[in-house]
Design a protein around this motif. Structure first.
Motif, mmCIF file in Angstrom:
data_model
loop_
_atom_site.group_PDB
_atom_site.id
_atom_site.type_symbol
_atom_site.label_atom_id
_atom_site.label_comp_id
_atom_site.label_asym_id
_atom_site.label_seq_id
_atom_site.Cartn_x
_atom_site.Cartn_y
_atom_site.Cartn_z
ATOM 1 N N PRO A 110 0.827 -1.222 0.000
ATOM 2 C CA PRO A 110 0.000 0.000 0.000
ATOM 3 C C PRO A 110 0.854 1.261 0.000
ATOM 4 O O PRO A 110 1.813 1.376 0.764
ATOM 5 C CB PRO A 110 -0.808 -0.127 1.295
ATOM 6 N N GLY A 111 0.503 2.175 -0.890
ATOM 7 C CA GLY A 111 1.156 3.483 -0.910
ATOM 8 C C GLY A 111 2.543 3.499 -1.507
ATOM 9 O O GLY A 111 3.201 4.543 -1.475
ATOM 10 N N GLN A 112 3.007 2.374 -2.074
ATOM 11 C CA GLN A 112 4.352 2.336 -2.628
ATOM 12 C C GLN A 112 4.324 2.008 -4.122
ATOM 13 O O GLN A 112 3.351 1.465 -4.641
ATOM 14 C CB GLN A 112 5.211 1.300 -1.893
ATOM 15 N N THR A 113 5.433 2.339 -4.814
ATOM 16 C CA THR A 113 5.597 2.019 -6.220
ATOM 17 C C THR A 113 6.629 0.913 -6.373
ATOM 18 O O THR A 113 7.745 1.028 -5.853
ATOM 19 C CB THR A 113 6.051 3.246 -7.028
ATOM 20 N N VAL A 114 6.252 -0.154 -7.050
ATOM 21 C CA VAL A 114 7.156 -1.273 -7.297
ATOM 22 C C VAL A 114 7.733 -1.126 -8.695
ATOM 23 O O VAL A 114 6.989 -1.073 -9.681
ATOM 24 C CB VAL A 114 6.420 -2.628 -7.174
ATOM 25 N N ASP A 115 9.043 -1.057 -8.799
ATOM 26 C CA ASP A 115 9.721 -0.939 -10.090
ATOM 27 C C ASP A 115 10.356 -2.284 -10.418
ATOM 28 O O ASP A 115 11.326 -2.710 -9.784
ATOM 29 C CB ASP A 115 10.786 0.160 -10.017
ATOM 30 N N LEU A 116 9.819 -2.956 -11.446
ATOM 31 C CA LEU A 116 10.298 -4.286 -11.819
ATOM 32 C C LEU A 116 11.437 -4.243 -12.830
ATOM 33 O O LEU A 116 11.938 -5.298 -13.234
ATOM 34 C CB LEU A 116 9.142 -5.118 -12.387
ATOM 35 N N GLY A 117 11.840 -3.055 -13.244
ATOM 36 C CA GLY A 117 12.938 -2.962 -14.193
ATOM 37 C C GLY A 117 12.524 -3.420 -15.589
ATOM 38 O O GLY A 117 11.358 -3.446 -15.949
ATOM 39 N N ARG A 118 13.524 -3.810 -16.385
ATOM 40 C CA ARG A 118 13.303 -4.186 -17.778
ATOM 41 C C ARG A 118 13.178 -5.700 -17.914
ATOM 42 O O ARG A 118 13.824 -6.467 -17.188
ATOM 43 C CB ARG A 118 14.476 -3.697 -18.637
ATOM 44 N N THR A 119 12.363 -6.141 -18.859
ATOM 45 C CA THR A 119 12.315 -7.532 -19.285
ATOM 46 C C THR A 119 12.659 -7.581 -20.770
ATOM 47 O O THR A 119 12.510 -6.597 -21.482
ATOM 48 C CB THR A 119 10.940 -8.167 -19.040
ATOM 49 N N VAL A 120 13.115 -8.738 -21.251
ATOM 50 C CA VAL A 120 13.649 -8.862 -22.601
ATOM 51 C C VAL A 120 12.994 -10.028 -23.318
ATOM 52 O O VAL A 120 12.888 -11.133 -22.767
ATOM 53 C CB VAL A 120 15.175 -9.067 -22.566
ATOM 54 N N ILE A 121 12.550 -9.799 -24.560
ATOM 55 C CA ILE A 121 12.014 -10.843 -25.430
ATOM 56 C C ILE A 121 12.972 -11.009 -26.598
ATOM 57 O O ILE A 121 13.352 -10.031 -27.243
ATOM 58 C CB ILE A 121 10.614 -10.481 -25.954
ATOM 59 N N THR A 122 13.389 -12.255 -26.880
ATOM 60 C CA THR A 122 14.359 -12.496 -27.942
ATOM 61 C C THR A 122 14.158 -13.867 -28.558
ATOM 62 O O THR A 122 13.677 -14.789 -27.885
ATOM 63 C CB THR A 122 15.801 -12.392 -27.393
ATOM 64 N N PRO A 123 14.495 -14.033 -29.841
ATOM 65 C CA PRO A 123 14.466 -15.378 -30.407
ATOM 66 C C PRO A 123 15.644 -16.205 -29.897
ATOM 67 O O PRO A 123 16.744 -15.684 -29.679
ATOM 68 C CB PRO A 123 14.580 -15.126 -31.914
#
Length: 540
Positions: free
Chosen positions: A161-174
């Motif tokens: 509650p009341g906080q921001t969760v930063d999950l960073g970057r995710t990558v999609i690749t063949p």
């Protein structure tokens, strides 16, 4: 060099990337998460930020990310619930600035979550129906996997509650015949990406930000490592005076070819796609690269990694071309809001950029958005767009605008090393060349279904052609003409992709071939081709 984004007519709807296992790809019900700037989170809610970068040949138009709520914090379900009752959809912020990387933000109820889907618009895929003998346009669904499909792909995160969760970057690749997705180890937060796409959202990542993923990445989470090792989508090929070659690629990488023919992927600390590179001879740089989200990088002499460059006061957008030198200053082309703008600065690092030209990218019903085809000259640079050609002279700083032959709309344009400009018109517009930067044009009859005519140092014209619909036996053919197209001679089979002739006379072709991205080179005028780079990964 074609524009790194695709015409709107190539877009369809419905491609879905499935990131987690489950009996059904389509949820019966889901809840759309509100933008925290439109509605402040309630007392029992928090905010989630996540971004996705793709290392795919096509530019995928990502629309949303879906999360599954597993229960209250510490009360996670043992089995996923795919009814959709606990599925929440985060929408993309600043979609007009999206390219290969997109960021998603939304308000979610407190609890434990998994990331389960990325939704995208699909692109037309042409296949040959051997029964009907005709090309058909179909949709293709890509299903990225990590490990087995019966276990979680990413791990969990907790919304407080009341906080921001930063999950960073995710990558999609063949990864060879499949597509995989994983968490980025280089970019574990989204502050810089949000500052360049949507500064108001960046302020959400203040001192009250919560930790990201609460579980470590899987041991077989190799998506980012594979993408950095085998980037695709190379373009803006540029040759050094000593014969080395550089090209911009996805994942913030530059592909460098040694004089011995070995290609090496060089990257820095960011994975925003690069669109163009410029070889230079500066005390602190042998190369300058530009890309999405105001990305500018340089390669220092003797270095093996790229160094970020402060973009100065450039407005938000995707940087798609770079030209210039120390004496004339530097020119960067920025794409934003359906137009391209040229900016000039005396210094590349932290430059005081001033807009010197701007051209809208028009749309029409049949062809969608116009393309943008730039090239460098001995005295400046130029570009073609829609019905006009634009040329800048460094010495005078003056722009010259000229009309295309017969007032045609450009479907493709390309410059040869000797300065000859080739253009191909839309519909039945024909093909033309100009040796005087568009002052005069010579029509060139070309084989059917042919590309843009290019000219080599001996004045011969070269053009590849694709097989016509219904011709199932023939592949692409390379043709040459010594009399401005009055007579064409078949050189032989063409590997496919985009043809480029370098100042040294060597030919390159690059593009997707049999599910793999390849770069081929010919030193005998297209009689034979050697594969020098591909994104096949040999598995242990």
């Amino acid at each position: 060099m074609p524009l790194p984004f695709k015409p709107a007519c190539a877009l369809l709807t419905g491609l879905l990337l499935l990131l987690a296992s489950g009996p059904s790809a389509a949820f019966n019900h889901l809840t759309r998460a509100d933008d925290p700037l439109a509605r402040a989170p309630k007392a029992d809610e928090g905010t989630v930020v996540v971004s996705v970068s793709t290392n795919m040949v096509a530019v995928l138009d990502m629309t949303s990310v879906r999360m599954r709520r597993l229960g209250g914090a510490g009360e996670s379900q043992t089995a996923p619930d795919d009814s959709g009752e606990n599925i929440f959809e985060l929408l993309q912020v600043a979609p007009a600035l999206a390219f290969d990387s997109a960021v998603f933000v939304g308000v979610l109820p407190a609890g434990d979550y998994q990331m389960v889907q990325v939704t995208m618009k699909s692109y037309q895929v042409e296949t040959v129906d051997r029964l009907l003998g005709w090309k058909l346009t179909v949709n293709r669904t890509i299903t990225p996997t990590i490990g087995s499909r019966d276990r979680d792909l990413f791990g969990m995160f907790t919304v407080r509650p009341g906080q921001t969760v930063d999950l960073g970057r995710t990558v999609i690749t063949p990864l060879n015949k499949i597509t995989i997705i994983g968490r980025s180890a280089l970019l574990t937060d989204n502050r810089q990406l949000l500052e360049r796409k949507s500064p108001p959202h960046a302020r959400l990542l203040g001192q009250n930000a919560a930790p990201g993923w609460t579980t470590p990445p899987l041991r077989d989470d190799v998506a980012e490592a594979i993408a950095l090792r085998r980037p695709v989508g190379a373009g803006c090929f540029s040759e050094y005076p000593d014969g080395r070659i550089a090209a911009a690629a996805k994942m913030g990488t530059v592909l460098l070819r040694s004089t011995e023919g070995k290609w090496t992927a060089v990257h820095g600390t960011d994975i925003n796609s690069l669109a163009c590179v410029l070889p230079v001879a500066l005390p602190n740089a042998t190369l300058i690269g530009v890309g999405e989200a105001n990305t500018i990088v340089r390669l220092a002499p003797g270095a093996s990694t790229l160094t970020p460059v402060d973009p100065g006061n450039l407005p938000r957008g995707n940087l798609i071309y770079v030209a210039g030198n120390e004496r004339a200053g530097w020119y960067i082309t920025l794409h934003s809001d359906e137009q391209v703008s040229i900016f000039h600065a005396r210094d590349i690092e932290g430059g005081n950029w001033k807009r010197v030209a701007s051209v809208p990218l028009k749309k029409d019903f049949w062809w969608g958005q116009s393309g943008f085809w730039p090239w460098r000259t001995e005295r400046g640079f130029g570009f073609a767009v829609d019905e006009s050609l634009h040329v800048l002279d460094y010495a005078s700083g003056q722009w010259v605008t000229r009309k295309m032959p017969q007032g045609m709309k450009v479907a493709a344009a390309q410059a040869s090393p000797n300065g000859t400009i080739g253009v191909r018109g839309k519909m039945f517009g024909g093909s033309y060349i100009s040796k005087d930067e568009g002052l005069s044009w010579q029509e060139v009859p070309t084989p059917r279904n042919a590309g843009v005519p290019l000219q080599s140092g001996d004045a011969a014209l070269w053009v590849p052609s694709a097989p016509l619909p219904g011709d199932l036996s023939a592949g692409p053919i390379l043709h040459t003409s010594g009399d401005l197209g009055r007579k064409w001679t078949q050189v032989g089979q063409f590997p496919g992709g985009t043809l480029d002739i370098l100042p040294s006379g060597a030919m390159l072709t690059y593009g997707k071939e049999r599910d793999f991205y390849t770069i081929r080179r010919s030193t005998d005028n297209g009689l034979s081709w050697s594969t020098e780079y591909h994104n096949f990964v040999r598995m242990p």
